[in-house]
Design an enzyme around this catalytic site. Sequence first.
Site, short mmCIF file in Angstrom:
data_model
loop_
_atom_site.label_atom_id
_atom_site.label_comp_id
_atom_site.label_asym_id
_atom_site.label_seq_id
_atom_site.Cartn_x
_atom_site.Cartn_y
_atom_site.Cartn_z
N GLU A 108 -1.32 -3.82 3.26
CA GLU A 108 -1.93 -4.52 2.12
C GLU A 108 -1.26 -5.83 1.75
OE1 GLU A 108 -2.33 -1.81 -1.16
OE2 GLU A 108 -3.76 -0.56 -0.10
N GLU A 136 -5.50 4.90 4.16
CA GLU A 136 -5.10 5.49 2.87
C GLU A 136 -6.35 5.77 2.04
OE1 GLU A 136 -2.34 3.32 0.38
OE2 GLU A 136 -0.97 2.98 2.05
C1 BGC Z 1 -0.24 1.41 -1.33
C2 BGC Z 1 0.59 2.62 -1.65
C3 BGC Z 1 0.33 3.05 -3.07
C4 BGC Z 1 -1.11 3.45 -3.19
C5 BGC Z 1 -1.53 3.92 -4.58
C6 BGC Z 1 -1.64 1.45 -1.88
O1 BGC Z 1 -1.88 0.26 -2.50
O2 BGC Z 1 -0.24 1.14 0.04
O3 BGC Z 1 1.94 2.31 -1.40
O4 BGC Z 1 1.19 4.06 -3.49
O5 BGC Z 1 -1.94 2.38 -2.85
O6 BGC Z 1 -1.37 2.92 -5.52
#
Ligand code: BGC
Length: 451
Positions: free
Chosen positions: A168, A358
Amino acid sequence: MFISREGFGKDFSWGVSTAAFQIEGATQKHGKGLSIWDDFTQKNNKIRNNHNANIACDYYHKYPEDIYHIKELSIPNYRFSISWARILPNGTGLINQQGIDYYKRVIDYCLELGIEPWITLYHWDLPLELEKKGGWSNRDIIHWFAEYAEVCVKHFGYAVKNWIVLNEPMVFTGAGYFLGVHAPGVKSLDKFMAAAHHASLCQSIGARIIKSYLPESKVGTTFSYSHLEPYRLFHEKDEAAAKRVDALLNRLFIEPLLGFGYPVKDLPFLSGIEKYIKSDDEKTLPFDMDFIGLQNYTREMVKHSSVIPLINAKIIKASKRNVTSFTQMDWEVFPRAIYLSLKRLHAYKKIKEIIVTENGAAFEDNIENGIINDEKRRKFLEDNIHEVYRAKKEGVNVKGYFIWTLTDNFEWAEGYHPRFGIIHIDFKTQKRTIKASGNWYAQFLKNEVHL
Ligand code: BGC
Protein backbone atom coordinates in the site's frame (compact mmCIF):
# COMPACT_ATOMS: atom_id res chain seq x y z
CA MET A 1 -25.97 -20.22 -3.26
CA PHE A 2 -23.83 -23.25 -2.43
CA ILE A 3 -20.16 -22.40 -2.85
CA SER A 4 -17.33 -24.57 -1.64
CA ARG A 5 -13.61 -23.96 -1.66
CA GLU A 6 -13.41 -26.24 -4.69
CA GLY A 7 -15.57 -23.83 -6.64
CA PHE A 8 -12.64 -21.40 -6.70
CA GLY A 9 -10.39 -23.92 -8.44
CA LYS A 10 -7.27 -25.80 -7.37
CA ASP A 11 -4.97 -22.96 -8.41
CA PHE A 12 -6.63 -20.46 -6.08
CA SER A 13 -4.30 -19.41 -3.22
CA TRP A 14 -5.99 -19.25 0.18
CA GLY A 15 -4.00 -17.55 2.86
CA VAL A 16 -3.54 -15.24 5.78
CA SER A 17 -1.38 -12.08 6.01
CA THR A 18 0.71 -10.37 8.67
CA ALA A 19 3.32 -7.58 8.82
CA ALA A 20 6.58 -7.57 10.78
CA PHE A 21 6.17 -4.36 12.78
CA GLN A 22 2.64 -5.19 13.84
CA ILE A 23 3.57 -8.51 15.45
CA GLU A 24 7.27 -9.13 16.02
CA GLY A 25 8.25 -6.96 18.99
CA ALA A 26 11.93 -7.53 19.94
CA THR A 27 12.58 -4.19 18.31
CA GLN A 28 16.18 -4.00 19.48
CA LYS A 29 17.10 -7.63 19.79
CA HIS A 30 19.91 -9.53 18.08
CA GLY A 31 21.35 -6.60 16.18
CA LYS A 32 18.13 -5.11 14.79
CA GLY A 33 18.29 -1.43 13.90
CA LEU A 34 15.45 0.94 14.72
CA SER A 35 12.72 1.69 12.22
CA ILE A 36 10.67 4.84 11.73
CA TRP A 37 7.80 3.13 13.56
CA ASP A 38 10.02 2.31 16.56
CA ASP A 39 10.77 6.01 16.73
CA PHE A 40 7.24 7.28 16.02
CA THR A 41 5.64 5.06 18.65
CA GLN A 42 7.88 6.50 21.38
CA LYS A 43 6.53 10.01 20.76
CA ASN A 44 3.68 11.36 22.82
CA ASN A 45 0.12 11.35 21.47
CA LYS A 46 0.88 9.82 18.10
CA ILE A 47 -0.72 6.47 18.84
CA ARG A 48 -4.04 5.83 20.52
CA ASN A 49 -3.45 5.29 24.27
CA ASN A 50 0.26 5.92 23.58
CA HIS A 51 0.68 2.24 22.80
CA ASN A 52 3.92 1.03 21.24
CA ALA A 53 5.02 -2.19 19.56
CA ASN A 54 8.07 -2.95 21.69
CA ILE A 55 6.57 -6.34 22.50
CA ALA A 56 3.52 -6.42 20.20
CA CYS A 57 2.54 -10.10 19.80
CA ASP A 58 6.02 -11.26 20.81
CA TYR A 59 5.96 -13.12 17.51
CA TYR A 60 9.74 -12.82 17.27
CA HIS A 61 9.82 -15.50 19.95
CA LYS A 62 6.40 -17.06 19.46
CA TYR A 63 6.46 -17.54 15.68
CA PRO A 64 6.57 -21.36 15.98
CA GLU A 65 3.29 -21.31 17.90
CA ASP A 66 1.63 -18.88 15.50
CA ILE A 67 2.81 -20.63 12.36
CA TYR A 68 1.69 -23.92 13.86
CA HIS A 69 -1.78 -22.40 14.23
CA ILE A 70 -1.74 -21.63 10.51
CA LYS A 71 -1.14 -25.31 9.88
CA GLU A 72 -3.83 -26.33 12.38
CA LEU A 73 -6.28 -24.08 10.56
CA SER A 74 -5.36 -25.75 7.24
CA ILE A 75 -4.33 -22.42 5.70
CA PRO A 76 -1.95 -23.23 2.84
CA ASN A 77 -0.33 -19.80 2.26
CA TYR A 78 1.22 -17.36 4.68
CA ARG A 79 2.12 -13.79 3.72
CA PHE A 80 4.49 -11.95 6.07
CA SER A 81 6.91 -9.06 5.75
CA ILE A 82 10.61 -8.67 6.39
CA SER A 83 11.75 -5.94 8.74
CA TRP A 84 14.34 -4.07 6.66
CA ALA A 85 16.16 -2.83 9.80
CA ARG A 86 16.38 -6.35 11.21
CA ILE A 87 18.54 -7.46 8.33
CA LEU A 88 20.21 -4.14 7.42
CA PRO A 89 20.29 -2.20 10.72
CA ASN A 90 21.49 0.99 9.02
CA GLY A 91 19.31 0.48 5.95
CA THR A 92 22.34 -0.23 3.73
CA GLY A 93 25.79 -1.74 4.13
CA LEU A 94 26.27 -3.99 7.11
CA ILE A 95 24.14 -7.15 7.03
CA ASN A 96 22.86 -8.45 10.37
CA GLN A 97 23.34 -12.21 10.06
CA GLN A 98 21.13 -12.85 13.10
CA GLY A 99 18.27 -11.13 11.30
CA ILE A 100 18.82 -13.20 8.16
CA ASP A 101 18.96 -16.39 10.21
CA TYR A 102 15.74 -15.47 11.97
CA TYR A 103 13.78 -15.12 8.74
CA LYS A 104 15.34 -18.32 7.43
CA ARG A 105 14.02 -20.11 10.50
CA VAL A 106 10.56 -18.65 9.85
CA ILE A 107 10.65 -19.66 6.19
CA ASP A 108 12.02 -23.14 6.89
CA TYR A 109 9.39 -23.75 9.55
CA CYS A 110 6.64 -22.81 7.10
CA LEU A 111 8.03 -25.22 4.54
CA GLU A 112 8.40 -27.97 7.13
CA LEU A 113 4.70 -27.61 7.92
CA GLY A 114 3.75 -27.50 4.23
CA ILE A 115 2.85 -23.81 4.28
CA GLU A 116 3.85 -21.70 1.28
CA PRO A 117 5.65 -18.48 2.36
CA TRP A 118 4.87 -15.19 0.60
CA ILE A 119 7.26 -12.36 1.39
CA THR A 120 6.34 -8.67 1.43
CA LEU A 121 9.55 -6.67 1.13
CA TYR A 122 8.21 -3.43 2.52
CA HIS A 123 5.35 -3.11 4.98
CA TRP A 124 6.05 0.43 6.23
CA ASP A 125 8.96 -0.01 8.68
CA LEU A 126 11.74 1.98 7.03
CA PRO A 127 15.10 1.89 8.87
CA LEU A 128 15.37 5.05 10.95
CA GLU A 129 18.87 5.72 9.66
CA LEU A 130 17.44 6.16 6.17
CA GLU A 131 14.73 8.53 7.39
CA LYS A 132 17.47 10.70 8.86
CA LYS A 133 18.54 11.23 5.26
CA GLY A 134 15.00 12.02 4.10
CA GLY A 135 13.60 8.50 3.76
CA TRP A 136 11.19 8.04 0.90
CA SER A 137 11.49 11.71 -0.05
CA ASN A 138 15.19 11.27 -0.90
CA ARG A 139 15.74 9.92 -4.41
CA ASP A 140 18.62 7.81 -3.11
CA ILE A 141 15.96 5.47 -1.75
CA ILE A 142 15.87 3.82 -5.15
CA HIS A 143 19.44 2.60 -4.54
CA TRP A 144 18.83 1.77 -0.87
CA PHE A 145 15.73 -0.18 -1.76
CA ALA A 146 17.46 -2.00 -4.62
CA GLU A 147 20.22 -3.08 -2.23
CA TYR A 148 17.66 -4.29 0.31
CA ALA A 149 15.66 -6.19 -2.33
CA GLU A 150 18.85 -7.86 -3.53
CA VAL A 151 19.83 -8.93 -0.01
CA CYS A 152 16.37 -10.47 0.43
CA VAL A 153 16.31 -12.42 -2.82
CA LYS A 154 19.88 -13.63 -2.36
CA HIS A 155 19.16 -14.94 1.14
CA PHE A 156 15.55 -16.07 0.93
CA GLY A 157 15.20 -16.93 -2.74
CA TYR A 158 16.35 -20.50 -2.06
CA ALA A 159 12.89 -21.22 -0.67
CA VAL A 160 10.49 -18.37 -1.37
CA LYS A 161 8.63 -18.34 -4.68
CA ASN A 162 6.06 -15.62 -4.04
CA TRP A 163 7.06 -12.01 -3.58
CA ILE A 164 5.27 -8.74 -2.94
CA VAL A 165 7.31 -5.58 -3.39
CA LEU A 166 5.40 -2.85 -1.52
CA ASN A 167 2.43 -2.83 0.79
CA GLU A 168 0.00 0.00 0.00
CA PRO A 169 2.29 2.82 -1.17
CA MET A 170 -0.61 5.29 -0.99
CA VAL A 171 -0.92 4.74 2.74
CA PHE A 172 2.72 4.92 3.73
CA THR A 173 3.44 7.98 1.58
CA GLY A 174 0.12 9.76 2.21
CA ALA A 175 -0.27 9.07 5.92
CA GLY A 176 3.49 9.21 6.54
CA TYR A 177 4.64 12.26 4.56
CA PHE A 178 1.51 14.33 3.91
CA LEU A 179 -0.94 13.84 6.79
CA GLY A 180 1.79 12.98 9.29
CA VAL A 181 -0.48 10.54 11.14
CA HIS A 182 1.80 7.58 10.46
CA ALA A 183 5.58 7.33 10.74
CA PRO A 184 7.69 9.28 10.03
CA GLY A 185 5.06 11.93 10.87
CA VAL A 186 6.04 14.42 8.15
CA LYS A 187 3.42 16.94 6.94
CA SER A 188 4.61 18.28 3.61
CA LEU A 189 2.99 18.25 0.21
CA ASP A 190 6.36 18.43 -1.47
CA LYS A 191 7.83 15.54 0.50
CA PHE A 192 4.71 13.51 -0.23
CA MET A 193 5.07 14.13 -3.98
CA ALA A 194 8.72 13.12 -3.87
CA ALA A 195 7.99 10.05 -1.72
CA ALA A 196 5.16 8.99 -4.03
CA HIS A 197 7.35 9.15 -7.12
CA HIS A 198 10.21 7.30 -5.46
CA ALA A 199 7.86 4.61 -4.14
CA SER A 200 6.47 4.21 -7.67
CA LEU A 201 9.99 3.76 -8.99
CA CYS A 202 10.80 1.28 -6.22
CA GLN A 203 7.79 -0.90 -6.93
CA SER A 204 9.04 -1.64 -10.42
CA ILE A 205 12.76 -1.61 -9.55
CA GLY A 206 12.15 -4.10 -6.73
CA ALA A 207 10.15 -6.39 -9.00
CA ARG A 208 12.84 -6.29 -11.70
CA ILE A 209 15.49 -7.29 -9.16
CA ILE A 210 13.45 -10.23 -7.86
CA LYS A 211 12.74 -11.44 -11.40
CA SER A 212 16.37 -11.09 -12.46
CA TYR A 213 17.51 -13.42 -9.67
CA LEU A 214 14.45 -15.64 -9.57
CA PRO A 215 12.88 -15.73 -13.04
CA GLU A 216 10.50 -18.52 -12.04
CA SER A 217 9.14 -16.64 -9.03
CA LYS A 218 5.73 -15.03 -8.86
CA VAL A 219 6.07 -11.29 -8.25
CA GLY A 220 3.45 -8.68 -7.45
CA THR A 221 2.84 -5.59 -5.39
CA THR A 222 -0.17 -4.52 -3.35
CA PHE A 223 -2.54 -1.56 -3.43
CA SER A 224 -5.09 -0.27 -0.99
CA TYR A 225 -8.31 0.05 -2.92
CA SER A 226 -11.54 1.60 -1.71
CA HIS A 227 -14.71 1.58 -3.68
CA LEU A 228 -15.83 5.24 -3.73
CA GLU A 229 -19.27 6.73 -4.14
CA PRO A 230 -20.58 10.30 -4.08
CA TYR A 231 -22.16 11.07 -0.71
CA ARG A 232 -25.21 12.67 -2.33
CA LEU A 233 -26.65 10.81 -5.28
CA PHE A 234 -26.88 12.69 -8.58
CA HIS A 235 -24.97 15.55 -7.01
CA GLU A 236 -22.49 16.82 -9.56
CA LYS A 237 -20.05 18.33 -7.09
CA ASP A 238 -19.91 15.17 -4.98
CA GLU A 239 -19.45 13.09 -8.12
CA ALA A 240 -16.53 15.27 -9.19
CA ALA A 241 -15.10 15.08 -5.66
CA ALA A 242 -15.31 11.27 -5.71
CA LYS A 243 -13.45 11.25 -9.02
CA ARG A 244 -10.63 13.35 -7.57
CA VAL A 245 -10.34 11.16 -4.48
CA ASP A 246 -10.33 8.11 -6.73
CA ALA A 247 -7.36 9.52 -8.67
CA LEU A 248 -5.48 10.04 -5.41
CA LEU A 249 -6.38 6.92 -3.44
CA ASN A 250 -6.91 4.33 -6.13
CA ARG A 251 -5.02 5.37 -9.26
CA LEU A 252 -1.87 7.21 -8.23
CA PHE A 253 0.34 4.13 -7.90
CA ILE A 254 -1.23 1.55 -10.14
CA GLU A 255 -1.43 3.66 -13.29
CA PRO A 256 2.29 4.49 -13.62
CA LEU A 257 2.99 0.79 -13.02
CA LEU A 258 0.66 -0.11 -15.88
CA GLY A 259 2.28 2.47 -18.16
CA PHE A 260 -0.38 5.18 -18.01
CA GLY A 261 1.61 7.72 -15.99
CA TYR A 262 0.18 9.68 -13.06
CA PRO A 263 -3.53 10.64 -13.16
CA VAL A 264 -2.74 14.37 -13.27
CA LYS A 265 -5.61 15.18 -15.64
CA ASP A 266 -8.18 14.15 -13.04
CA LEU A 267 -6.31 15.65 -10.11
CA PRO A 268 -4.30 18.69 -11.27
CA PHE A 269 -2.38 19.25 -8.02
CA LEU A 270 -0.56 15.98 -8.73
CA SER A 271 1.39 17.88 -11.37
CA GLY A 272 3.66 18.78 -8.42
CA ILE A 273 5.11 15.30 -8.86
CA GLU A 274 6.54 16.24 -12.24
CA LYS A 275 9.51 18.09 -10.84
CA TYR A 276 10.76 14.83 -9.33
CA ILE A 277 10.57 12.91 -12.60
CA LYS A 278 13.99 12.48 -14.24
CA SER A 279 14.68 11.43 -17.79
CA ASP A 280 14.21 7.69 -18.21
CA ASP A 281 11.91 7.44 -15.17
CA GLU A 282 8.96 7.02 -17.48
CA LYS A 283 10.63 3.91 -18.85
CA THR A 284 11.42 2.62 -15.37
CA LEU A 285 7.94 3.05 -13.87
CA PRO A 286 6.00 0.36 -15.80
CA PHE A 287 6.50 -3.29 -14.97
CA ASP A 288 4.53 -6.30 -16.01
CA MET A 289 3.74 -7.80 -12.60
CA ASP A 290 2.65 -11.43 -12.39
CA PHE A 291 -0.15 -10.29 -10.13
CA ILE A 292 -1.60 -7.24 -8.47
CA GLY A 293 -2.48 -7.43 -4.79
CA LEU A 294 -5.82 -5.85 -3.94
CA GLN A 295 -6.52 -4.83 -0.35
CA ASN A 296 -10.08 -3.78 0.24
CA TYR A 297 -11.92 -3.31 3.51
CA THR A 298 -14.90 -1.07 2.79
CA ARG A 299 -16.46 1.57 0.59
CA GLU A 300 -16.04 5.29 1.16
CA MET A 301 -18.54 8.10 0.61
CA VAL A 302 -17.08 11.32 -0.71
CA LYS A 303 -18.52 14.79 -0.29
CA HIS A 304 -17.47 18.03 -1.95
CA SER A 305 -15.79 20.37 0.51
CA SER A 306 -14.45 23.80 -0.30
CA VAL A 307 -12.52 24.01 2.98
CA ILE A 308 -10.24 21.04 2.34
CA PRO A 309 -7.39 22.39 0.20
CA LEU A 310 -6.15 20.84 -3.05
CA ILE A 311 -8.65 18.03 -3.24
CA ASN A 312 -11.81 19.90 -2.17
CA ALA A 313 -13.33 16.72 -0.92
CA LYS A 314 -13.82 14.81 2.29
CA ILE A 315 -14.67 11.28 3.22
CA ILE A 316 -17.72 10.94 5.46
CA LYS A 317 -16.97 8.20 7.96
CA ALA A 318 -19.49 5.41 8.52
CA SER A 319 -20.51 6.59 12.02
CA LYS A 320 -21.53 9.94 10.52
CA ARG A 321 -23.81 8.27 8.02
CA ASN A 322 -26.91 6.20 8.42
CA VAL A 323 -25.00 2.93 8.39
CA THR A 324 -26.25 -0.15 10.18
CA SER A 325 -22.95 -1.91 10.70
CA PHE A 326 -19.41 -0.60 10.95
CA THR A 327 -16.15 -1.85 12.41
CA GLN A 328 -13.84 -0.62 15.17
CA MET A 329 -12.04 1.35 12.43
CA ASP A 330 -15.27 3.21 11.64
CA TRP A 331 -15.40 1.43 8.28
CA GLU A 332 -18.78 0.48 6.89
CA VAL A 333 -19.45 -3.23 6.53
CA PHE A 334 -20.12 -3.35 2.80
CA PRO A 335 -18.95 -6.64 1.25
CA ARG A 336 -20.05 -5.64 -2.23
CA ALA A 337 -17.10 -3.20 -2.22
CA ILE A 338 -14.66 -6.04 -2.82
CA TYR A 339 -16.66 -7.22 -5.82
CA LEU A 340 -16.82 -3.71 -7.25
CA SER A 341 -13.10 -3.16 -6.63
CA LEU A 342 -12.21 -6.43 -8.35
CA LYS A 343 -14.36 -5.50 -11.35
CA ARG A 344 -12.70 -2.11 -11.53
CA LEU A 345 -9.17 -3.53 -11.46
CA HIS A 346 -10.20 -6.12 -14.02
CA ALA A 347 -11.10 -3.26 -16.36
CA TYR A 348 -7.37 -2.48 -16.61
CA LYS A 349 -6.71 -4.96 -19.35
CA LYS A 350 -2.99 -5.08 -18.60
CA ILE A 351 -3.42 -6.75 -15.22
CA LYS A 352 -2.69 -10.44 -15.61
CA GLU A 353 -3.96 -11.70 -12.30
CA ILE A 354 -5.39 -10.25 -9.09
CA ILE A 355 -4.87 -11.63 -5.62
CA VAL A 356 -6.78 -10.29 -2.64
CA THR A 357 -3.75 -9.92 -0.38
CA GLU A 358 -5.74 -8.45 2.54
CA ASN A 359 -9.38 -8.38 3.62
CA GLY A 360 -10.79 -8.55 7.11
CA ALA A 361 -12.55 -6.67 9.88
CA ALA A 362 -11.91 -5.33 13.38
CA PHE A 363 -14.65 -5.96 15.92
CA GLU A 364 -14.60 -6.06 19.68
CA ASP A 365 -14.32 -9.63 20.95
CA ASN A 366 -15.67 -11.15 24.12
CA ILE A 367 -14.24 -14.25 25.65
CA GLU A 368 -16.84 -16.40 27.36
CA ASN A 369 -15.61 -19.58 29.00
CA GLY A 370 -12.52 -19.48 26.81
CA ILE A 371 -14.57 -19.19 23.63
CA ILE A 372 -14.72 -16.23 21.26
CA ASN A 373 -17.79 -16.34 19.15
CA ASP A 374 -16.94 -13.54 16.73
CA GLU A 375 -19.96 -13.96 14.50
CA LYS A 376 -19.66 -10.49 12.96
CA ARG A 377 -16.13 -11.18 11.74
CA ARG A 378 -17.07 -14.66 10.50
CA LYS A 379 -20.01 -13.26 8.58
CA PHE A 380 -17.86 -10.44 7.17
CA LEU A 381 -15.35 -12.97 5.84
CA GLU A 382 -18.05 -15.24 4.47
CA ASP A 383 -19.82 -12.40 2.69
CA ASN A 384 -16.58 -11.01 1.28
CA ILE A 385 -15.45 -14.40 0.00
CA HIS A 386 -18.86 -14.74 -1.56
CA GLU A 387 -18.37 -11.44 -3.41
CA VAL A 388 -14.92 -12.56 -4.59
CA TYR A 389 -16.57 -15.67 -6.00
CA ARG A 390 -19.17 -13.57 -7.79
CA ALA A 391 -16.45 -11.50 -9.46
CA LYS A 392 -14.57 -14.65 -10.41
CA LYS A 393 -17.65 -16.19 -11.98
CA GLU A 394 -18.09 -13.02 -14.01
CA GLY A 395 -14.64 -13.46 -15.50
CA VAL A 396 -12.36 -11.51 -13.17
CA ASN A 397 -9.04 -13.33 -12.98
CA VAL A 398 -8.81 -13.38 -9.21
CA LYS A 399 -6.47 -16.11 -8.03
CA GLY A 400 -6.19 -15.78 -4.28
CA TYR A 401 -7.64 -14.50 -1.03
CA PHE A 402 -5.68 -13.73 2.14
CA ILE A 403 -7.37 -12.80 5.40
CA TRP A 404 -6.08 -9.82 7.34
CA THR A 405 -4.92 -11.04 9.82
CA LEU A 406 -3.69 -14.07 11.75
CA THR A 407 -3.63 -12.69 15.29
CA ASP A 408 -4.80 -9.49 16.92
CA ASN A 409 -1.90 -7.07 16.60
CA PHE A 410 -0.58 -3.51 16.75
CA GLU A 411 -2.89 -1.58 14.42
CA TRP A 412 -0.57 1.38 13.66
CA ALA A 413 -1.96 4.72 14.90
CA GLU A 414 -4.87 2.87 16.51
CA GLY A 415 -2.62 0.83 18.81
CA TYR A 416 -4.07 -2.43 20.14
CA HIS A 417 -7.65 -1.22 20.21
CA PRO A 418 -8.94 -2.68 16.91
CA ARG A 419 -8.87 -6.45 16.80
CA PHE A 420 -8.51 -7.87 13.31
CA GLY A 421 -7.23 -11.36 14.14
CA ILE A 422 -8.83 -14.71 13.56
CA ILE A 423 -6.80 -15.62 16.64
CA HIS A 424 -7.28 -13.62 19.82
CA ILE A 425 -4.31 -12.40 21.87
CA ASP A 426 -4.49 -11.49 25.51
CA PHE A 427 -1.76 -8.83 25.46
CA LYS A 428 -1.13 -9.22 29.19
CA THR A 429 -0.31 -12.91 29.02
CA GLN A 430 0.32 -13.34 25.26
CA LYS A 431 -2.12 -16.25 25.31
CA ARG A 432 -3.54 -17.16 21.92
CA THR A 433 -7.14 -18.36 21.45
CA ILE A 434 -8.52 -19.29 18.07
CA LYS A 435 -11.73 -17.38 17.40
CA ALA A 436 -14.84 -18.90 15.83
CA SER A 437 -13.96 -17.05 12.58
CA GLY A 438 -10.62 -18.90 12.49
CA ASN A 439 -12.32 -22.24 13.00
CA TRP A 440 -14.87 -21.37 10.36
CA TYR A 441 -12.10 -20.51 7.84
CA ALA A 442 -10.47 -23.87 8.60
CA GLN A 443 -13.74 -25.70 8.04
CA PHE A 444 -14.28 -23.87 4.77
CA LEU A 445 -10.75 -24.74 3.64
CA LYS A 446 -11.35 -28.39 4.55
CA ASN A 447 -14.60 -28.38 2.60
CA GLU A 448 -16.61 -28.99 5.75
CA VAL A 449 -18.72 -25.86 5.36
CA HIS A 450 -19.94 -23.98 2.32
CA LEU A 451 -20.91 -20.40 1.70
C1 BGC B 1 -2.44 -2.59 6.10
C2 BGC B 1 -2.36 -3.34 7.40
C3 BGC B 1 -3.41 -2.82 8.35
C4 BGC B 1 -4.77 -3.10 7.75
C5 BGC B 1 -5.94 -2.63 8.60
C6 BGC B 1 -3.84 -2.31 5.63
O1 BGC B 1 -3.91 -0.98 5.28
O2 BGC B 1 -1.68 -3.21 5.11
O3 BGC B 1 -1.06 -3.23 7.91
O4 BGC B 1 -3.30 -3.36 9.62
O5 BGC B 1 -4.88 -2.46 6.51
O6 BGC B 1 -5.92 -1.26 8.80
